[in-house]
Design a protein around this motif. Structure first.
Motif, PDB file in Angstrom:
ATOM      1  N   LYS A   1       0.227   0.169  -8.024  1.00 53.16           N
ATOM      2  CA  LYS A   1      -1.229   0.048  -7.959  1.00 53.16           C
ATOM      3  C   LYS A   1      -1.782  -0.944  -8.972  1.00 53.16           C
ATOM      4  O   LYS A   1      -2.671  -1.747  -8.661  1.00 53.16           O
ATOM      5  CB  LYS A   1      -1.854   1.425  -8.184  1.00 53.16           C
ATOM      6  CG  LYS A   1      -3.381   1.447  -8.142  1.00 53.16           C
ATOM      7  CD  LYS A   1      -3.890   2.861  -8.387  1.00 53.16           C
ATOM      8  CE  LYS A   1      -5.414   2.905  -8.387  1.00 53.16           C
ATOM      9  NZ  LYS A   1      -5.917   4.280  -8.676  1.00 53.16           N
TER      10      LYS A   1
ATOM     11  N   ASP B   1       0.859  -1.187   0.000  1.00 57.18           N
ATOM     12  CA  ASP B   1       0.000   0.000   0.000  1.00 57.18           C
ATOM     13  C   ASP B   1       0.895   1.236   0.000  1.00 57.18           C
ATOM     14  O   ASP B   1       2.115   1.139  -0.097  1.00 57.18           O
ATOM     15  CB  ASP B   1      -0.952   0.001   1.214  1.00 57.18           C
ATOM     16  CG  ASP B   1      -0.221  -0.193   2.536  1.00 57.18           C
ATOM     17  OD1 ASP B   1       0.859   0.426   2.717  1.00 57.18           O
ATOM     18  OD2 ASP B   1      -0.695  -0.957   3.393  1.00 57.18           O
ATOM     19  N   THR B   2       0.284   2.409   0.140  1.00 54.90           N
ATOM     20  CA  THR B   2       1.045   3.652   0.033  1.00 54.90           C
ATOM     21  C   THR B   2       1.794   4.011   1.303  1.00 54.90           C
ATOM     22  O   THR B   2       2.390   5.095   1.385  1.00 54.90           O
ATOM     23  CB  THR B   2       0.115   4.820  -0.356  1.00 54.90           C
ATOM     24  OG1 THR B   2      -0.934   4.932   0.608  1.00 54.90           O
ATOM     25  CG2 THR B   2      -0.481   4.598  -1.738  1.00 54.90           C
TER      26      THR B   2
ATOM     27  N   GLU C   1      -0.442   6.773  -4.933  1.00 56.72           N
ATOM     28  CA  GLU C   1      -0.989   5.596  -5.618  1.00 56.72           C
ATOM     29  C   GLU C   1      -0.580   5.603  -7.073  1.00 56.72           C
ATOM     30  O   GLU C   1      -0.230   4.575  -7.646  1.00 56.72           O
ATOM     31  CB  GLU C   1      -2.517   5.575  -5.507  1.00 56.72           C
ATOM     32  CG  GLU C   1      -3.040   5.044  -4.197  1.00 56.72           C
ATOM     33  CD  GLU C   1      -4.505   4.663  -4.301  1.00 56.72           C
ATOM     34  OE1 GLU C   1      -5.113   4.857  -5.390  1.00 56.72           O
ATOM     35  OE2 GLU C   1      -5.049   4.156  -3.314  1.00 56.72           O
TER      36      GLU C   1
ATOM     37  N   PHE D   1       4.716   1.843  -4.393  1.00 57.01           N
ATOM     38  CA  PHE D   1       3.472   1.080  -4.525  1.00 57.01           C
ATOM     39  C   PHE D   1       3.078   0.964  -5.999  1.00 57.01           C
ATOM     40  O   PHE D   1       3.026   1.951  -6.725  1.00 57.01           O
ATOM     41  CB  PHE D   1       2.360   1.771  -3.731  1.00 57.01           C
ATOM     42  CG  PHE D   1       1.021   1.093  -3.831  1.00 57.01           C
ATOM     43  CD1 PHE D   1       0.877  -0.226  -3.441  1.00 57.01           C
ATOM     44  CD2 PHE D   1      -0.088   1.775  -4.302  1.00 57.01           C
ATOM     45  CE1 PHE D   1      -0.361  -0.856  -3.526  1.00 57.01           C
ATOM     46  CE2 PHE D   1      -1.325   1.158  -4.387  1.00 57.01           C
ATOM     47  CZ  PHE D   1      -1.464  -0.163  -3.997  1.00 57.01           C
TER      48      PHE D   1
END
Length: 875
Positions: free
Chosen positions: A352, A344-345, A511, A350
């Protein structure tokens, strides 16, 4: 001003307060400031004989607030309103053992603070840059406090109306690090942070000039930038390896690392202590058995050579590595590295859309053996490493054997990570310590900087600053604020590392690359107890250009306000300079300690503020009043009330302190001890995406695919900036392998800390300058070829500027490398506005920051200022 030579007996004060207040260096309009007020001799100086004793009326406790990490208590002896002697803590013993309370003795720097209180660089009155002059030209008009505060407040309102709070920035500064109410670091804990948050917030920064790369890139390997065994555990080490760590200069007080490691050496005389460093530091001279000189910025090549030797000779624990590490072995690399995918961030890189899948062998084993993705690159044998590092292949093998014949403690200073490839240095040093099984055991260590321990008091060390009220939700790297003056629109997460920051101060990542952006240029800078902008920052000439950009809609700073005791080089690029108080002219509270001792010190003003100086809390109160938030800012409390509040937090936490604040204040210094076993860094959970040690970082790999390493066109696309999944050696900017630049600039230039300054603090103390003048270290062989003798004046030149200082010709630095102590005050030969900021202007102060580069490092966007190539000529 009369000053005593080092080692002489002290006489009653060399200058009376009456004589000192009679200085008139800034009277009149439009006075050109050379950096100091006129020299004044005491009228009795030529007739008085030195006295063997001294008289005093009062003794108060205070402390040394500069950024060495110690914050030593100091006794201030005062006669007739003048400090006549600075003493130190002499309570307790020298017993270095559990349960012992030893003395927190200050170093020579702290003992010279009288020379800072009564210094001819003191700011005497509020100053305003003269109309029509440039920043850095140094021409100012005296103004009243009322005019200064009103001008600041009016400008703040104008900027907020036009740009919002995103246009305000609190500069990094550590000149008042030790205090709680008057502290200058961390900026988010200062009185200015409290003021700005109550008024809507400001643009924050992440990390700092000390730890720019290790802070963010060592965690790529082990999830933690700081944990290491407590120094006192070194008595259990068979071997101690110090990479670029020189506490004899950086942390040399009686309560810091140098004292501790000296005690360790006395109690563990059989330990082999090795210092890996381009220069033979005072630490190496004092405690080491072996000095291993190394070409600057090549530590990761040294580590590769060691690990190749251990790996090919079966000296590594394969089962241990397969269980606890990701990315080492070729046969499981593709599957293992999937564990390291950022989830995750909260992690960098990350992915996405899951688009960055790895299908080739990028393992460390492949790198060592020249296979897989590294086919054709050759094996990373000790001989290969020797050609890069300057360390012989036999020495590399001998060093490697120390790691598997432990327990071996590994400690890195913050010099190796301050190169243009410093993140890989930091990861590699920790990797050799960890792969060899030395983490989590007594006598071992993680490869981070030392942990000094201590028994902390639970008093508050800062006043509340209300970060939850800060409405600015992005932050920049500590090193990149200058770009937000000139071209904020180029700054996003994928170019300049801009990050989200929430109300708790926690940063997170994007993201989608490029989505986190700045909303406004920096238009207003608070600069408190800081010489960063013309000292610790890089490329002073380029800085001067940026500071003097015209104030337009999308670029150019409108106001720089400095609050400082001294007319530092940074003060002289400010629009308003406000005279602040020294730590000895105000009430505050400090804490500290190491090993088995901790202390808290209630500081009481030894003397009244000199000239028109005011404490920073009072200054912020005056500004808060003009902004209509005075009641919220003060909560009805004076500075002394806040000191009492800090004490009360400790009482409420159960600390054994006097029942009343009056008793606490009267006694001043309190110390305590325990008999704890030295702490061992034993990570219960490794805070990486995989939960393992990540030799190959998928976070770093993803960034290499997602980010624009030209910073939106700011730096050349020359391949010298790299983000690599492994902590490998590559030919970095102005590093050892930069042959094109070396053709003109043949020497590697690094910086080091000197005993006489903490960064630039104490840079105005003549006593200290006389003991250890600013000199460029150069090897005897190189000096002979240049025709330079010890003490000759030389000019050191890089692509960015020129500085002059004397040469220290010595065998204590390896050939091809020169070093200039960082922190010297910039002193240009001319402040002519026509040439201001020209790289041809000669600095006469020996300031290395005239020579260093502002090119940000690839991941952390930090300060790779130890990677410089230079030439040297006789002056």
């Amino acid at each position: 001003m009369v000053q005593e030579a080092a080692g002489s007996t002290l006489r009653s004060p060399g200058i009376s307060r009456r004589s000192f207040l009679a200085w008139s260096g800034l009277l009149g309009a439009g006075v050109a400031l050379s950096g100091c007020a006129p020299h004044v001799e005491d009228e009795k100086a030529s007739t008085e004989e030195p006295a063997t004793t001294f008289e005093y009326d009062t003794v108060t406790w205070s402390g040394c607030h500069v950024n060495c990490g110690s914050r030593c208590p100091l006794k201030m002896y005062v006669k007739d309103g003048t400090v006549v002697r600075v003493g130190n803590d002499n309570d307790g013993t020298d017993d270095f053992e559990p349960g012992g309370i030893y003395q927190m003795r200050s170093c020579v720097r702290g003992r010279t603070n009288r020379q800072r209180i009564y210094n001819d660089t003191r700011v005497q009155k509020p100053l305003k840059r003269a109309e029509g002059t440039k920043r850095g030209e140094g021409v100012y008009d005296e103004i009243s406090w009322e005019e200064a505060i009103q001008t600041i407040a009016d400008t703040m309102k104008e900027i907020k109306d036009e740009y919002g709070n995103d246009a305000f920035y609190i500069q990094y500064g550590t000149g008042q690090l030790g205090g709680s109410v008057a502290k200058s670091w961390h900026p988010d804990s200062t009185a200015f942070a409290r003021l700005m948050n109550l008024w809507g917030g400001y643009l924050r920064h992440y990390c700092d000039y000390s730890t720019g790369q290790i802070n963010w890139e060592l965690p790529l390997f082990n999830g933690d930038a700081y944990s290491n065994n407590e120094v006192t555990d070194l008595v259990n080490s068979k071997n101690i390896i110090l990479f670029g760590n020189n506490p004899a200069n950086t942390r040399m007080s009686g309560s810091a690392m140098q004292y501790l490691i000296t005690q360790v050496r006395l109690q563990n005389p059989e330990a082999k202590i090795v210092v890996v460093d381009p220069h033979l530091s005072d630490t190496a001279v004092g405690v080491a058995n072996q000095w291993v000189p190394i070409h600057p910025g090549t530590d990761m090549a040294l580590v590769a050579g060691m690990i190749h030797y251990l790996h090919t000779n079966g000296k590594l624990d394969e089962a241990f590595i397969r269980d606890k590490f990701v990315g080492f072995y070729s046969d499981t690399f593709i599957e293992d590295v999937k564990q390291a995918e950022p989830k995750d961030t909260t992690f960098m890189g990350f992915d996405k859309d899951g688009a960055l899948e790895i299908t080739e062998d990028l393992s460390y084993e492949a790198y060592l053996m020249g296979t897989g993705a590294y086919a054709g690159s050759g094996e990373k044998t000790p001989e290969w490493a020797a050609a890069i590092t300057g360390v012989s292949a036999d020495t590399i093998r001998e060093l490697a054997d120390l790691f598997v014949d432990g327990p071996t403690a590994t400690i890195q200073g913050w010099g190796p990570q301050r190169h243009s490839n410093g993140g890989n240095n930091a990861r590699a040093i920790a990797m050799i310590a960890t792969l060899t099984g030395n983490v989590g055991i007594s006598g071992g260590g993680t490869g981070a900087r030392e942990g000094t321990g201590g028994v902390p008091y639970k008093v508050a060390t800062a006043i509340p600053t209300f970060p939850e009220k800060n409405g600015v939700d992005v932050c920049v790297s500590f090193f990149d604020w200058y770009q937000a003056i000139e071209d904020y629109q180029s700054m996003n997460d994928a170019t300049w590392g801009v990050r989200h920051i929430d109300e708790t101060g926690t940063t997170s990542y994007a993201e989608t690359p490029g989505e986190i952006t700045l909303k406004a240029p920096i238009k207003f800078i608070w600069n408190y107890a800081s010489n960063v902008m013309m000292g610790q920052h890089a490329d002073i000439n380029e800085c001067l250009r940026i500071y003097n950009l015209p104030d337009e809609k999308d670029s150019g700073v409108r106001m720089i306000v400095t609050v400082d005791c001294y007319l530092t080089p940074t003060a002289l690029v400010s629009d308003i300079i406000l005279p602040g108080t020294t730590a000895f002219e105000e009430d505050d509270i400090i804490t500290g300690g190491s090993a088995w001792t901790g202390f808290v010190c209630c500081e009481t003003a030894a003397i009244d503020p000199l000239f028109e100086a005011k404490p920073v809390y009072e200054i912020c109160t005056l500004i808060a009043d003009k902004l209509g938030i005075k009641d919220d800012f003060t909560e009805g409390k004076s500075q002394l009330d806040w000191v009492q509040w800090c004490y009360e937090q400790g009482v409420e936490a159960g600390e054994d302190l006097p029942a009343t604040f009056e008793e606490f204040r009267e006694q001043g210094l309190f110390k305590k001890t325990d008999d704890h076993t030295p702490a061992i860094a034993k990570p219960e959970k490794i805070a990486t995406p995989s939960g393992k040690y990540e030799v190959f970082s998928k976070q770093a790999y993803n960034l290499s695919q997602q980010w624009d390493l030209t910073c939106g066109g700011y730096v050349p696309d020359d391949g010298r900036d790299q983000i690599t999944g492994l902590p490998i050696y590559y030919s970095n900017v102005e590093g050892f392998g930069d042959e094109e630049t070396k053709a003109t600039y043949p020497f590697q230039l690094i910086g080091h800390h000197t005993k006489t300054r903490t960064h630039s603090s104490y840079g105005n103390v003549e006593w200290l300058k006389s003991v250890a003048p600013q000199q460029c270290w150069i090897n005897e062989q190189d000096a002979a070829e240049l025709g330079v003798k010890n003490g000759d004046d030389v000019v050191v030149t890089t692509e960015r500027g020129r500085t002059q200082l004397s040469a220290k010709v010595t065998p204590r630095i390896m050939p091809g490398v020169v070093s200039i102590p960082q922190g010297a005050w910039y002193d240009p030969e001319t402040r002519d506005p026509e040439t201001l900021g020209s790289k041809d202007v000669l600095d006469k102060g020996g300031c290395i920051s005239v020579l260093t580069s502002m090119r940000p490092t690839p991941i952390s966007k930090g300060n790779g200022v130890h990677s410089n190539l230079c030439k040297i000529e006789k002056a």
